[in-house]
Design a protein around this motif. Structure first.
Motif, mmCIF file in Angstrom:
data_model
loop_
_atom_site.group_PDB
_atom_site.id
_atom_site.type_symbol
_atom_site.label_atom_id
_atom_site.label_comp_id
_atom_site.label_asym_id
_atom_site.label_seq_id
_atom_site.Cartn_x
_atom_site.Cartn_y
_atom_site.Cartn_z
ATOM 1 N N ALA A 1 -39.952 -0.825 19.693
ATOM 2 C CA ALA A 1 -38.589 -1.641 19.977
ATOM 3 C C ALA A 1 -37.520 -0.975 20.029
ATOM 4 N N ALA A 2 -37.332 0.094 19.263
ATOM 5 C CA ALA A 2 -36.021 1.095 19.431
ATOM 6 C C ALA A 2 -36.222 1.932 20.747
ATOM 7 N N PHE A 3 -37.386 2.234 21.085
ATOM 8 C CA PHE A 3 -37.727 3.002 22.324
ATOM 9 C C PHE A 3 -37.480 2.218 23.575
ATOM 10 N N PHE A 4 -37.857 0.959 23.514
ATOM 11 C CA PHE A 4 -37.855 -0.154 24.488
ATOM 12 C C PHE A 4 -36.261 -0.466 24.860
ATOM 13 N N LEU A 5 -35.472 -0.695 23.682
ATOM 14 C CA LEU A 5 -33.951 -0.902 24.008
ATOM 15 C C LEU A 5 -33.324 0.342 24.662
ATOM 16 N N TRP A 6 -33.623 1.651 24.202
ATOM 17 C CA TRP A 6 -33.118 2.817 24.564
ATOM 18 C C TRP A 6 -33.475 2.850 25.966
ATOM 19 N N LEU B 1 -45.402 1.953 28.361
ATOM 20 C CA LEU B 1 -45.683 2.590 27.201
ATOM 21 C C LEU B 1 -45.112 2.302 26.084
ATOM 22 N N SER B 2 -43.568 1.627 26.041
ATOM 23 C CA SER B 2 -42.966 1.249 24.739
ATOM 24 C C SER B 2 -43.622 -0.035 24.437
ATOM 25 N N MET C 1 -37.104 4.808 39.134
ATOM 26 C CA MET C 1 -37.582 3.526 38.765
ATOM 27 C C MET C 1 -39.063 3.563 38.346
ATOM 28 N N ILE C 2 -39.764 4.352 39.049
ATOM 29 C CA ILE C 2 -41.435 4.516 38.607
ATOM 30 C C ILE C 2 -41.391 4.936 37.183
ATOM 31 N N THR C 3 -40.575 6.317 36.823
ATOM 32 C CA THR C 3 -40.394 6.480 35.834
ATOM 33 C C THR C 3 -40.235 5.619 34.559
ATOM 34 N N LYS C 4 -39.071 4.810 34.794
ATOM 35 C CA LYS C 4 -38.465 3.950 34.192
ATOM 36 C C LYS C 4 -39.594 2.792 33.567
ATOM 37 N N ILE C 5 -40.207 2.302 34.751
ATOM 38 C CA ILE C 5 -41.285 1.319 34.620
ATOM 39 C C ILE C 5 -42.501 2.082 33.611
ATOM 40 N N VAL D 1 -46.678 -0.085 22.363
ATOM 41 C CA VAL D 1 -46.439 0.387 21.019
ATOM 42 C C VAL D 1 -45.989 -0.987 20.201
ATOM 43 N N VAL D 2 -45.081 -1.555 21.046
ATOM 44 C CA VAL D 2 -44.558 -3.082 20.518
ATOM 45 C C VAL D 2 -45.673 -3.876 20.147
ATOM 46 N N ALA D 3 -46.673 -3.893 20.993
ATOM 47 C CA ALA D 3 -47.693 -4.916 21.096
ATOM 48 C C ALA D 3 -48.802 -4.423 19.852
#
Length: 91
Positions: free
Chosen positions: A15-20, A74-75, A65-69, A78-80
């Motif tokens: 979740a922290a990585f996703f928010l970052w 990936l994040s 954008m591809i990199t961000k997606i 991990v959350v799942a």
């Protein structure tokens, strides 16, 4: 108890990585990362010792954008995994 530790160990960093990624990873940050790994793009033997990272840097230099997606997906994996662990513990 093991599934609780597993769930928290994956959910909190995911979740922290996703928010970052959502709030802090900008085009300027992307350019800094590309400059930081410029030596890797010039290495001719990179496919032999780290083919996954070589593929990711090749994709990353094409589009922000591809990199961000890819990083968001990936994040979310991990959350799942963390949510699955927490569901096993609580249900």
């Amino acid at each position: 108890m093991d599934s609780l530790i597993f769930g928290l160990a994956f959910f909190i960093p995911g979740a922290a990585f996703f928010l970052w990624i959502v709030f802090k990873y900008t085009k300027e940050e992307h350019q800094k990362e590309l400059q930081k790994y410029a030596w890797f793009r010039e290495d001719k033997m990179k496919w032999l010792w780290d083919s996954d990272f070589a593929l990711f840097t090749k994709i990353a230099e094409k589009s922000f954008m591809i990199t961000k997606i890819i990083m968001l997906l990936l994040s979310l994996f991990v959350v799942a995994a963390g949510v699955l662990g927490l569901c096993i513990y609580f249900f």
